[in-house]
Design a protein around this motif. Structure first.
Motif, PDB file in Angstrom:
ATOM      1  N   GLY A 115       0.860  -1.169   0.000  1.00  0.00           N
ATOM      2  CA  GLY A 115       0.000   0.000   0.000  1.00  0.00           C
ATOM      3  C   GLY A 115       0.901   1.225   0.000  1.00  0.00           C
ATOM      4  N   ALA A 116       0.588   2.212   0.824  1.00  0.00           N
ATOM      5  CA  ALA A 116       1.363   3.451   0.875  1.00  0.00           C
ATOM      6  C   ALA A 116       2.810   3.160   1.274  1.00  0.00           C
ATOM      7  CB  ALA A 116       0.735   4.424   1.864  1.00  0.00           C
ATOM      8  N   GLY A 117       3.727   3.809   0.557  1.00  0.00           N
ATOM      9  CA  GLY A 117       5.134   3.625   0.864  1.00  0.00           C
ATOM     10  C   GLY A 117       6.019   4.056  -0.272  1.00  0.00           C
ATOM     11  N   LEU A 118       7.064   3.273  -0.505  1.00  0.00           N
ATOM     12  CA  LEU A 118       8.052   3.597  -1.521  1.00  0.00           C
ATOM     13  C   LEU A 118       8.235   2.462  -2.510  1.00  0.00           C
ATOM     14  CD1 LEU A 118      10.838   5.136   0.761  1.00  0.00           C
ATOM     15  CD2 LEU A 118       9.103   6.366  -0.587  1.00  0.00           C
ATOM     16  N   MET A 119       8.190   2.804  -3.773  1.00  0.00           N
ATOM     17  CA  MET A 119       8.541   1.888  -4.856  1.00  0.00           C
ATOM     18  C   MET A 119       9.980   2.220  -5.221  1.00  0.00           C
ATOM     19  SD  MET A 119       7.938  -0.291  -7.237  1.00  0.00           S
ATOM     20  CE  MET A 119       9.193  -0.633  -8.444  1.00  0.00           C
ATOM     21  N   LEU A 120      10.874   1.221  -5.178  1.00  0.00           N
ATOM     22  CA  LEU A 120      12.292   1.432  -5.447  1.00  0.00           C
ATOM     23  C   LEU A 120      12.740   0.617  -6.649  1.00  0.00           C
ATOM     24  CD1 LEU A 120      13.713   0.972  -1.824  1.00  0.00           C
ATOM     25  CD2 LEU A 120      12.884   3.087  -2.895  1.00  0.00           C
ATOM     26  N   LEU A 121      13.475   1.265  -7.556  1.00  0.00           N
ATOM     27  CA  LEU A 121      14.186   0.576  -8.629  1.00  0.00           C
ATOM     28  C   LEU A 121      15.654   0.652  -8.248  1.00  0.00           C
ATOM     29  CD1 LEU A 121      12.338   2.160 -11.680  1.00  0.00           C
ATOM     30  CD2 LEU A 121      11.857  -0.036 -10.574  1.00  0.00           C
ATOM     31  N   VAL A 122      16.316  -0.507  -8.150  1.00  0.00           N
ATOM     32  CA  VAL A 122      17.663  -0.581  -7.584  1.00  0.00           C
ATOM     33  C   VAL A 122      18.639  -1.115  -8.621  1.00  0.00           C
ATOM     34  CG1 VAL A 122      19.067  -1.539  -5.708  1.00  0.00           C
ATOM     35  CG2 VAL A 122      16.626  -1.059  -5.324  1.00  0.00           C
ATOM     36  N   GLY A 123      19.693  -0.337  -8.894  1.00  0.00           N
ATOM     37  CA  GLY A 123      20.733  -0.742  -9.833  1.00  0.00           C
ATOM     38  C   GLY A 123      22.092  -0.809  -9.160  1.00  0.00           C
ATOM     39  N   VAL A 124      22.907  -1.749  -9.601  1.00  0.00           N
ATOM     40  CA  VAL A 124      24.242  -1.958  -9.034  1.00  0.00           C
ATOM     41  C   VAL A 124      25.263  -1.871 -10.161  1.00  0.00           C
ATOM     42  CG1 VAL A 124      25.734  -3.572  -7.764  1.00  0.00           C
ATOM     43  CG2 VAL A 124      23.272  -3.480  -7.257  1.00  0.00           C
TER      44      VAL A 124
ATOM     45  N   ALA B 225      25.587  -8.220  -8.479  1.00  0.00           N
ATOM     46  CA  ALA B 225      24.433  -7.338  -8.299  1.00  0.00           C
ATOM     47  C   ALA B 225      23.406  -7.954  -7.356  1.00  0.00           C
ATOM     48  CB  ALA B 225      23.801  -7.027  -9.648  1.00  0.00           C
ATOM     49  N   LYS B 226      23.131  -9.241  -7.514  1.00  0.00           N
ATOM     50  CA  LYS B 226      22.138  -9.902  -6.658  1.00  0.00           C
ATOM     51  C   LYS B 226      22.562  -9.862  -5.199  1.00  0.00           C
ATOM     52  CE  LYS B 226      19.254 -14.006  -6.058  1.00  0.00           C
ATOM     53  NZ  LYS B 226      18.891 -13.584  -4.733  1.00  0.00           N
ATOM     54  N   LYS B 227      23.834 -10.093  -4.957  1.00  0.00           N
ATOM     55  CA  LYS B 227      24.333 -10.084  -3.578  1.00  0.00           C
ATOM     56  C   LYS B 227      24.092  -8.720  -2.932  1.00  0.00           C
ATOM     57  CE  LYS B 227      28.487 -10.619  -0.835  1.00  0.00           C
ATOM     58  NZ  LYS B 227      29.934 -10.646  -0.825  1.00  0.00           N
ATOM     59  N   LEU B 228      24.422  -7.636  -3.637  1.00  0.00           N
ATOM     60  CA  LEU B 228      24.244  -6.301  -3.060  1.00  0.00           C
ATOM     61  C   LEU B 228      22.775  -5.893  -3.002  1.00  0.00           C
ATOM     62  CD1 LEU B 228      27.311  -4.319  -4.369  1.00  0.00           C
ATOM     63  CD2 LEU B 228      26.780  -4.980  -2.026  1.00  0.00           C
ATOM     64  N   TYR B 229      21.997  -6.308  -3.985  1.00  0.00           N
ATOM     65  CA  TYR B 229      20.556  -6.044  -3.963  1.00  0.00           C
ATOM     66  C   TYR B 229      19.928  -6.719  -2.742  1.00  0.00           C
ATOM     67  CZ  TYR B 229      15.635  -6.599  -5.360  1.00  0.00           C
ATOM     68  OH  TYR B 229      14.253  -6.615  -5.395  1.00  0.00           O
ATOM     69  N   ASP B 230      20.276  -7.969  -2.498  1.00  0.00           N
ATOM     70  CA  ASP B 230      19.753  -8.690  -1.332  1.00  0.00           C
ATOM     71  C   ASP B 230      20.212  -8.032  -0.029  1.00  0.00           C
ATOM     72  OD1 ASP B 230      18.452 -10.502  -2.984  1.00  0.00           O
ATOM     73  OD2 ASP B 230      20.001 -12.053  -2.783  1.00  0.00           O
ATOM     74  N   THR B 231      21.473  -7.610   0.019  1.00  0.00           N
ATOM     75  CA  THR B 231      22.003  -6.926   1.199  1.00  0.00           C
ATOM     76  C   THR B 231      21.236  -5.636   1.464  1.00  0.00           C
ATOM     77  OG1 THR B 231      24.211  -7.865   0.904  1.00  0.00           O
ATOM     78  CG2 THR B 231      24.064  -5.813   2.179  1.00  0.00           C
ATOM     79  N   PHE B 232      21.016  -4.861   0.416  1.00  0.00           N
ATOM     80  CA  PHE B 232      20.258  -3.608   0.519  1.00  0.00           C
ATOM     81  C   PHE B 232      18.872  -3.870   1.123  1.00  0.00           C
ATOM     82  CE2 PHE B 232      17.143  -0.833  -1.668  1.00  0.00           C
ATOM     83  CZ  PHE B 232      17.535   0.406  -1.177  1.00  0.00           C
ATOM     84  N   ASN B 233      18.178  -4.876   0.614  1.00  0.00           N
ATOM     85  CA  ASN B 233      16.834  -5.190   1.103  1.00  0.00           C
ATOM     86  C   ASN B 233      16.866  -5.653   2.563  1.00  0.00           C
ATOM     87  OD1 ASN B 233      15.556  -4.516  -1.316  1.00  0.00           O
ATOM     88  ND2 ASN B 233      15.917  -6.552  -2.158  1.00  0.00           N
ATOM     89  N   GLU B 234      17.864  -6.435   2.929  1.00  0.00           N
ATOM     90  CA  GLU B 234      17.989  -6.897   4.318  1.00  0.00           C
ATOM     91  C   GLU B 234      18.275  -5.728   5.261  1.00  0.00           C
ATOM     92  OE1 GLU B 234      17.117  -9.755   5.786  1.00  0.00           O
ATOM     93  OE2 GLU B 234      16.372 -10.198   3.772  1.00  0.00           O
ATOM     94  N   LEU B 235      19.069  -4.774   4.804  1.00  0.00           N
ATOM     95  CA  LEU B 235      19.341  -3.588   5.619  1.00  0.00           C
ATOM     96  C   LEU B 235      18.063  -2.788   5.844  1.00  0.00           C
ATOM     97  CD1 LEU B 235      22.736  -2.585   4.007  1.00  0.00           C
ATOM     98  CD2 LEU B 235      22.396  -3.223   6.412  1.00  0.00           C
ATOM     99  N   LEU B 236      17.221  -2.662   4.824  1.00  0.00           N
ATOM    100  CA  LEU B 236      15.929  -1.983   4.995  1.00  0.00           C
ATOM    101  C   LEU B 236      15.055  -2.728   5.994  1.00  0.00           C
ATOM    102  CD1 LEU B 236      15.065  -0.975   1.313  1.00  0.00           C
ATOM    103  CD2 LEU B 236      15.675   0.568   3.190  1.00  0.00           C
ATOM    104  N   ARG B 237      15.040  -4.042   5.891  1.00  0.00           N
ATOM    105  CA  ARG B 237      14.261  -4.844   6.848  1.00  0.00           C
ATOM    106  C   ARG B 237      14.805  -4.650   8.265  1.00  0.00           C
ATOM    107  NH1 ARG B 237      14.538  -8.803   2.365  1.00  0.00           N
ATOM    108  NH2 ARG B 237      12.441  -8.836   1.450  1.00  0.00           N
ATOM    109  N   GLY B 238      16.125  -4.542   8.367  1.00  0.00           N
ATOM    110  CA  GLY B 238      16.757  -4.297   9.661  1.00  0.00           C
ATOM    111  C   GLY B 238      16.359  -2.961  10.273  1.00  0.00           C
ATOM    112  N   ASP B 239      15.929  -2.032   9.436  1.00  0.00           N
ATOM    113  CA  ASP B 239      15.416  -0.738   9.904  1.00  0.00           C
ATOM    114  C   ASP B 239      13.941  -0.828  10.280  1.00  0.00           C
ATOM    115  OD1 ASP B 239      17.766   0.757   9.761  1.00  0.00           O
ATOM    116  OD2 ASP B 239      17.429   1.321   7.672  1.00  0.00           O
ATOM    117  N   GLY B 240      13.384  -2.038  10.243  1.00  0.00           N
ATOM    118  CA  GLY B 240      12.001  -2.247  10.650  1.00  0.00           C
ATOM    119  C   GLY B 240      10.977  -2.096   9.541  1.00  0.00           C
TER     120      GLY B 240
END
Length: 147
Positions: free
Chosen positions: A24-33, A102-117
């Motif tokens: 729902g409400a939030g952020l849509m992100l396109l992520v490039g490495v 790219a996949k490794k850093l993309y996954d890391t990025f997403n995990e860091l966001l999850r770590g921010d709650g």
């Protein structure tokens, strides 16, 4: 790394015939490495995205982050952010990182966001995807860890 941030009322990604992420409400992100990106780039951008104040308060000022409003994130890998269109009519993607890197850093990025709650939904890395969103505002920003 580059991230295109779009404030949205809703967003959805479909891959391989199935909805793989929907918010729902939030952020849509396109992520490039790109070549040479590290976990430091992913950490910088994850912190920036989580704290980016682009949601309006009661006075109509952009004072709230996605975290503040309890919003979610839909993160989609996007190697074409590193497309070079300066020569000819067909972009080259030589600046995009190799898929494994790219996949490794993309996954890391997403995990860091999850770590921010944050609730983080995703597409399927490397797959052909259909992405839809209702851009709210519209508000669209480009973040680059090297800028």
């Amino acid at each position: 790394m580059k991230v295109v941030v779009q404030r949205c009322k809703e967003a959805k990604v479909t891959a391989l015939g199935q909805v793989t992420g929907e918010i729902g409400a939030g952020l849509m992100l396109l992520v490039g490495v790109t070549h040479g990106d590290t976990e430091k780039d992913a950490k910088y951008l994850a912190e920036k995205v989580a704290g980016l104040r682009i949601f309006e308060d009661e006075d109509g000022k952009m004072n709230f982050s996605v975290t503040d409003i309890g919003g979610a994130v839909l993160s989609v890998s996007q190697f074409t952010l590193y497309g070079d269109c300066r020569k000819g009519r067909r972009p080259n993607f030589m600046a995009a990182a190799a898929p494994a890197e790219a996949k490794k850093l993309y996954d890391t990025f997403n995990e860091l966001l999850r770590g921010d709650g944050l609730q983080v939904e995703t597409g399927v890395f490397g797959a052909m995807m259909d992405v839809s969103l209702t851009n709210w505002g519209p508000v669209t920003l480009i973040l680059d860890s090297r800028a």
